[in-house]
Design an enzyme around this catalytic site. Structure first.
Site, PDB file in Angstrom:
ATOM      1  N   LEU A   1       0.849  -1.192   0.000  1.00 55.73           N
ATOM      2  CA  LEU A   1       0.000   0.000   0.000  1.00 55.73           C
ATOM      3  C   LEU A   1       0.884   1.241   0.000  1.00 55.73           C
ATOM      4  CD1 LEU A   1      -2.467  -1.164   2.795  1.00 55.73           C
ATOM      5  CD2 LEU A   1      -3.023  -1.023   0.363  1.00 55.73           C
ATOM      6  N   HIS A   2       0.587   2.192  -0.880  1.00 51.17           N
ATOM      7  CA  HIS A   2       1.410   3.402  -0.911  1.00 51.17           C
ATOM      8  C   HIS A   2       0.675   4.654  -1.368  1.00 51.17           C
ATOM      9  CE1 HIS A   2       1.483   2.464  -5.211  1.00 51.17           C
ATOM     10  NE2 HIS A   2       1.877   3.708  -5.411  1.00 51.17           N
ATOM     11  N   ARG A   3      -0.506   4.523  -1.952  1.00 49.09           N
ATOM     12  CA  ARG A   3      -1.136   5.681  -2.598  1.00 49.09           C
ATOM     13  C   ARG A   3      -1.646   6.704  -1.580  1.00 49.09           C
ATOM     14  NH1 ARG A   3      -1.631   5.329  -8.004  1.00 49.09           N
ATOM     15  NH2 ARG A   3      -1.339   3.260  -8.902  1.00 49.09           N
TER      16      ARG A   3
ATOM     17  N   ASP B   1      -2.458  -1.639  -3.834  1.00 52.47           N
ATOM     18  CA  ASP B   1      -2.950  -0.486  -4.599  1.00 52.47           C
ATOM     19  C   ASP B   1      -1.960  -0.098  -5.695  1.00 52.47           C
ATOM     20  OD1 ASP B   1      -0.920   0.755  -3.177  1.00 52.47           O
ATOM     21  OD2 ASP B   1      -2.241   2.060  -2.004  1.00 52.47           O
TER      22      ASP B   1
END
Length: 378
Positions: free
Chosen positions: A213-215, A290
């Site tokens: 997850l990074h967004r 994501d």
């Protein structure tokens, strides 16, 4: 001899540009130089080392708490000097980062042809993902040539009045990179220390669920909700092991460590170098992510992907059934979707066997062949 400059700055860009750089450098009729902005410093360097690419120029722009405007200004100013000195006829950029847009604008100002790789991806929502959707739409306006990974991406460009003669459907270069990477780690020519470390940490008799997850849109309170779902899943299933390479962003690390530390079957690890990451993908049961790149790579490894977003600029992978959108804003949606994929064997089989809509690993060669075929490049 035609002069070409490749410009990229993040780990995903480097992965997807690496096979193209290699392909172009193998052609003696083209003078190739590589410029990195250093938008993702450490993670970028790992990829360059793995693919044995040494940049000719390194802008090294990153500073703590830098705004998007500041990054853009730095790239424009620094790249302006390089373009004036090297004087390339063509500049290659990739995807949707701030580096992509800023480099395209710098080239446009010096009347240099911009080649946009992975062109035509759209959500049609400028706020999702932000700023990526804006970056890629603006880059398309500046680009001379558009390498669209799919027919859908080509259609998106045609809707925006891009000339059809300036578009070629190539597949995605990330598949080229993945095949090179798998060959390297299988042949033990890559950095296998990280892979050995992963093998020692993980119980491979359990089903491995890889989480990334990074967004920006998944940060803050929404990330807390996602972590709650992940924790609930882990506590209810002792036959799974969740592996979560935690992004370097302090906003992500703080929440993830607070919420998920101490759960015996959740392994929080540092961001992985490319060889370790593709090994982990290859050994996962399925992936919750994501990431755009993961949506493109995982189908080639027959790994289902639950996309932790409400939309994707890669609808092809949803339509062909290799991935599923799982809107994290819907309460318990992450938890229930993961649980279903764990229990529904027919669904798992259908997703894992759907195939990859993003190509066959020959995108880089198609782009090079098109490049050398153009009359003004010979």
């Amino acid at each position: 001899m035609s002069k070409v400059l490749f410009v990229f700055g993040t780990r995903p860009e480097a992965i997807k540009m690496a096979p193209l750089v290699i392909e172009f450098k193998n052609n003696p009729a083209i003078e190739v130089k590589v410029c990195v902005t250093g938008q993702h410093r450490e993670m970028l360097d790992q990829v360059l080392d793995f693919f044995e690419i040494e940049p000719d120029y390194d802008l090294n722009i990153m500073k703590q708490k830098q705004s998007l405007g500041s990054i853009t200004c730095s790239i424009l100013t620094r790249l302006d000097e390089i373009l004036a000195s090297f004087m390339p006829a063509h500049i290659f950029v990739h995807g949707d980062t701030t580096t992509t847009f800023a480099a395209s604008l710098a080239a446009f100002y010096q009347n240099i042809k911009v080649w946009h790789i992975e062109a035509g991806l759209r959500t049609w929502n400028m706020n999702s993902p932000f700023p990526e959707e804006g970056n890629r739409q603006l880059t398309s306006k500046l680009a001379f040539f558009h390498a669209a990974p799919t027919l859908q991406a080509k259609d998106n460009l045609l809707r925006e009045s891009v000339k059809e003669k300036n578009i070629i459907v190539t597949g995605n270069t990330v598949i080229d990179a993945l095949l090179i990477g798998i060959k390297k780690i299988t042949g033990s020519t890559g950095d296998v220390r990280e892979i050995i470390s992963l093998k020692n940490k993980l119980n491979l008799d359990k089903k491995i669920i890889l989480v990334t997850l990074h967004r920006r849109e998944n940060q803050g309170e929404l990330l807390r909700t996602i972590c709650d779902d992940i924790k609930q899943l882990a506590l209810e299933h002792d036959d799974i092991e969740i592996v979560f390479p935690v992004h370097m962003s302090p906003r992500i690390r703080e929440v993830v460590n607070e919420k998920l530390s101490g759960v015996v079957n959740i392994k929080l690890v540092e961001p992985l170098a490319y060889p370790g990451f593709i090994w982990l993908m290859n050994n996962a049961h399925f992936i919750l992510s994501d990431s755009g790149g993961v949506q493109e790579e995982a189908p080639s490894l027959q790994k289902p992907v639950l996309v932790a977003r409400d939309t994707t600029e890669r609808p092809e992978v949803i339509e062909n059934g290799a991935a599923m959108l799982v809107d994290p804003r819907i309460p318990n949606n992450i938890y229930s979707s993961c649980k279903k994929l764990l229990s529904d064997e027919r669904l798992y089989e259908k997703m894992s066997q759907a195939g990859n809509p993003f190509g066959d690993g020959k995108a880089s060669k198609k782009i090079l062949d098109y490049f050398v075929s153009l009359e003004d490049i010979k």
